[in-house]
Design a protein around this motif. Structure first.
Motif, PDB file in Angstrom:
ATOM      1  N   LEU A  64      22.603  48.677  70.645  1.00 13.36           N
ATOM      2  CA  LEU A  64      23.858  48.625  69.885  1.00 13.36           C
ATOM      3  C   LEU A  64      23.635  48.332  68.399  1.00 13.36           C
ATOM      4  N   LYS A  71      25.562  52.484  62.636  1.00 19.81           N
ATOM      5  CA  LYS A  71      26.163  51.149  62.738  1.00 19.81           C
ATOM      6  C   LYS A  71      26.747  50.969  64.139  1.00 19.81           C
ATOM      7  N   THR A  72      26.907  49.719  64.514  1.00 20.00           N
ATOM      8  CA  THR A  72      27.360  49.388  65.862  1.00 20.00           C
ATOM      9  C   THR A  72      28.643  50.137  66.244  1.00 20.00           C
ATOM     10  N   ASP A  73      29.601  50.199  65.306  1.00 21.09           N
ATOM     11  CA  ASP A  73      30.873  50.863  65.639  1.00 21.09           C
ATOM     12  C   ASP A  73      30.677  52.362  65.829  1.00 21.09           C
ATOM     13  N   ALA A  86      29.303  52.800  69.248  1.00 19.52           N
ATOM     14  CA  ALA A  86      30.401  52.639  70.215  1.00 19.52           C
ATOM     15  C   ALA A  86      31.219  53.924  70.307  1.00 19.52           C
ATOM     16  N   LYS A  87      31.437  54.545  69.151  1.00 18.49           N
ATOM     17  CA  LYS A  87      32.220  55.785  69.146  1.00 18.49           C
ATOM     18  C   LYS A  87      31.479  56.951  69.800  1.00 18.49           C
ATOM     19  N   PHE A 122      28.819  51.415  75.443  1.00 16.59           N
ATOM     20  CA  PHE A 122      29.591  50.184  75.589  1.00 16.59           C
ATOM     21  C   PHE A 122      28.659  49.077  76.039  1.00 16.59           C
ATOM     22  N   MET A 123      28.936  47.865  75.557  1.00 18.14           N
ATOM     23  CA  MET A 123      28.134  46.728  76.005  1.00 18.14           C
ATOM     24  C   MET A 123      29.070  45.613  76.449  1.00 18.14           C
ATOM     25  N   SER A 124      28.803  45.114  77.634  1.00 19.81           N
ATOM     26  CA  SER A 124      29.546  43.951  78.105  1.00 19.81           C
ATOM     27  C   SER A 124      28.735  42.707  77.763  1.00 19.81           C
ATOM     28  N   ALA A 166      40.807  49.030  69.945  1.00 19.42           N
ATOM     29  CA  ALA A 166      39.500  49.544  70.332  1.00 19.42           C
ATOM     30  C   ALA A 166      39.622  50.960  70.900  1.00 19.42           C
ATOM     31  N   LYS A 208      40.187  53.444  68.262  1.00 18.22           N
ATOM     32  CA  LYS A 208      38.981  53.673  67.462  1.00 18.22           C
ATOM     33  C   LYS A 208      38.008  54.592  68.197  1.00 18.22           C
ATOM     34  N   VAL A 209      37.743  54.318  69.481  1.00 19.71           N
ATOM     35  CA  VAL A 209      36.738  55.136  70.161  1.00 19.71           C
ATOM     36  C   VAL A 209      37.269  56.535  70.458  1.00 19.71           C
ATOM     37  N   LEU A 222      38.125  51.745  78.000  1.00 16.64           N
ATOM     38  CA  LEU A 222      37.471  52.533  76.950  1.00 16.64           C
ATOM     39  C   LEU A 222      36.703  53.708  77.539  1.00 16.64           C
TER      40      LEU A 222
END
Lengths: 214, 465
Positions: free
Chosen positions: A13, A36-38, A41-42, A46-48, A67, A70-71, A123
């Protein structure tokens, strides 16, 4: 237990607290090393979290909605979205009031973990990395989390479960098992590896690792 | 990386109208200037005398020896009176178009229709619009500009003007009393409770000038009022000055909520003074958002003179680059069973400095009083500053007093958590800051809470290097 399991998740991530010294991270054939992390994610990763952060003043519902927007890159249809969230919460035996409370603030350990699984379901990422989602949970909660994972999993997505506890695996159909010792995968196999570890423990794999290499 | 937080346009606040005026007094401060202002305003003799005496007091008083640096403020460069090209109007249609447009963009006439019982709008030194719903007029509520009050209710004004805030309180109060212009006067008669708020908006357009509006509110016994004050100005390269004065009288069993959103441009010296005198079983609540300005020194004060009097202060201060915002709250407990509750938050970024400076005084006769203070500061980087300077002067043993202060930097772990859900770094920070500010914004009427969130987003926009 510091063998680098959580490090792996954080590095994928691109958590700025970690520095990559060598190697690259590829996702679906694409180098995501410097994203970048975001942005990662997009892309659908995903990280729990082991210990999800508490954010005061932001409702859980608003956060999950933001969220999702965004994704997806577009605004969700609010009515259907709220219904989906409600349904998932029911499946996860979550107190419906939690959704209007501030994000993770005052949630019990189990509620926080379920909230992570809820976010994974909503998500709907391509790859879900679950970092010690089962740690600190009682038997019933582990079963609920497994149920959530089974609801999510299909042929098009993937789950990477990071754990040192075999219990969560018993109700999941595991395709691969990788054993990580001192930052290295020392053994890869199928579900049968779980049985082996259950019977004999990790110690024999630890010998295969190369401690104090550096 | 472009962030979409909310659609907000800095231009709303930064609209500069041409510096047009009916009359602009020469820069500086002396007897001739004060006399000229008094003449322009057709003061009665008693008001002219107050002004001239205040000027003498101003000349005697020193600048404060503590707090932010005020050396950039040179009174010789400030025009203390700018009369806009219009008279006081009671219909927006009569307000000149460029001025009306400004207030339109700030959303004032729209808010008036939707959610306010009355509106006053000041442009530079004079109030250009004032109006109130007819029902309130019938109940005996008075809501008008200060000049009209001086003319039409001289006895009430004489009894209260500069009595809650004495002229010699500090140098900028004396300055205010000498050159004051505009502001609002409210009188709510005994037992009258207003369900929807009154709002006065103060807009300073003229460069190198000052705004010195005077707000005088009397909430009579058993009455209740929510008053909202909004302020803004476009940015200029030279220093502007705001030294308003707010005097609030909350009589026995009365309630007043005084909400403020100040959004001054970053060339503004905001040296404002606000005090309330609170009677028996009465309550004053302050809700304050301080954004913008180069320097702010602002410490609203509640003086709890009646038994069982209460006050709450809920405030937030946001300082960015080159801003030094010194804000806080003062409370004096002068009677038994009085209570005060303070909830202050500050946010600083890009080298901005926030100071929470406060005074709690519990007198000898204030047995069984309670005071609870909580202040929290959030710094968004390593170069910003945050200080807490409380002074507690407690002269009786029979009190409950608590003070809690928390100062911290925005958490990288929280930012990472939010980013892992698809929020950009900027969005993540904005969300954390909005959450931090939420206990304050939830006290504001919804439109202002939205405005405050927009201001937060605006402050954070482009702040990621």
């Amino acid at each position: 237990m510091a063998h680098g399991k959580s490090t792996l998740a954080n590095v994928i991530l691109n958590n700025p607290e970690y520095t990559k010294t060598k190697g690259t991270v590829e996702f679906q054939g694409e180098n995501i090393n410097d994203l970048k992390t975001d942005e990662i994610a997009k892309k659908g990763v995903f990280m729990s979290f082991q210990t999800p952060e508490e954010i005061p003043g932001i409702s859980t519902m608003n956060f999950i909605k933001t969220a999702k927007n965004k994704v997806e890159g577009k605004p969700v249809k609010v009515f259907k979205f709220k219904q989906d969230v409600q349904n998932y919460m029911e499946e996860l035996s979550m107190n419906p009031k939690l959704i209007n409370r501030n994000l993770n603030v005052g949630f019990s350990g189990g509620e926080k973990k379920k909230n992570e699984i809820l976010q994974m379901l909503v998500l709907n990422p391509k790859l879900a990395i679950l970092d010690e989602t089962d740690s600190g949970l009682d038997v019933d909660a582990v079963r609920t989390v497994s149920k959530g994972i089974n609801m999510y999993k299909n042929e098009k997505n993937a789950v990477l479960i990071i754990t040192h506890n075999m219990r969560i695996l018993s109700e999941l159909k595991v395709d691969y098992v990788h054993i990580l010792v001192n930052g290295k995968v020392v053994k890869t196999g199928g579900a049968e590896l779980v049985k082996e570890v259950e019977k004999e423990g990790f110690s024999k794999f630890k010998k295969e690792g190369t401690p104090n290499e550096n | 990386m472009k962030t979409k937080v909310e659609d907000i346009n800095r231009n709303i606040y930064d609209i500069k109208n041409k510096d047009e005026y009916e009359f602009k007094i020469e820069k500086g401060l002396n007897k001739k200037i004060v006399e000229e202002i008094s003449k322009q305003k057709n003061d009665p003799d008693w008001m002219r005398e107050i002004r001239l005496k205040a000027l003498e007091t101003y000349n005697k008083l020193e600048l404060p020896t503590w707090g932010p640096d005020l050396s950039e403020l040179k009174m010789d460069n400030i025009a203390t009176y700018v009369k806009p090209k219009t008279e006081l109007n009671s219909s927006w249609e009569d307000v000149p178009e460029d001025i009306k447009n400004t207030f339109d963009k700030l959303g004032i006439p729209e808010a008036e229709k939707k959610s306010l019982a009355g509106v006053g709008a000041q442009y530079d030194s004079e109030v250009v619009y004032h109006s109130m719903k007819k029902e309130l007029l019938e109940q005996g509520v008075i809501y008008t500009d200060m000049e009209t009050a001086v003319r039409e209710y001289p006895e009430i004004v004489k009894e209260h003007f500069m009595k809650c805030v004495p002229v010699n309180d500090h140098k900028f109060v004396a300055l205010h009393a000498a050159v004051w212009s505009g502001g609002s006067f409210v009188y709510v008669p005994k037992g009258v409770k207003l369900d929807i708020p009154l709002q006065s908006y103060f807009r300073l357009n003229s460069p190198e000038s000052g705004q010195f509006e005077h707000t005088l509110i009397i909430v009579d016994e058993g009455a209740s009022l929510h008053f909202i004050e909004g302020c803004s100005a476009p940015k200029y390269n030279k220093v502007n000055l705001h030294a308003g004065c707010v005097e609030l009288y909350v009589k026995d069993n009365a309630y007043l909520r005084y909400s403020t959103i100040e959004n001054w441009s970053k060339n503004m010296m905001n040296l404002n003074t606000k005090k309330a005198i609170v009677g028996k079983n009465a309550q004053i609540d302050w809700v304050t958002g301080s954004f913008g300005s180069k320097v702010s020194m602002l410490y609203p004060m509640s003086i709890l003179n009646g038994e069982n009097a209460k006050t709450e202060y809920t405030g937030i201060t946001f300082a960015g680059k080159n801003q030094n915002l010194d804000t806080g709250f003062k409370v004096v407990h002068n009677a038994k069973n009085t209570s005060s509750l303070v909830n202050s938050k500050s946010i600083s970024k890009d080298g901005g400095a926030c100071t929470y400076r406060a005074l709690v005084r519990i007198g000898e006769n204030a047995q069984n009083s309670k005071c609870s203070v909580s202040c929290e500061s959030l710094m968004l980087d390593d170069i910003s500053r945050s200080d807490t300077i409380p002074v507690n002067d407690i002269r009786t043993d029979e009190v409950t007093f608590s003070h809690e202060a928390k100062i911290g930097k925005i958490s990288d772990k929280e930012i990472f958590y939010l980013m892992s859900r698809g929020l950009s770094e900027e969005d993540a920070k904005a969300m954390i800051v909005r959450g931090f500010a939420y206990p304050i914004s939830k006290e504001l009427p919804v439109e202002y809470a939205v405005e405050m969130n927009n201001l937060i987003n605006l402050e954070l926009e482009g702040s990621i290097g």
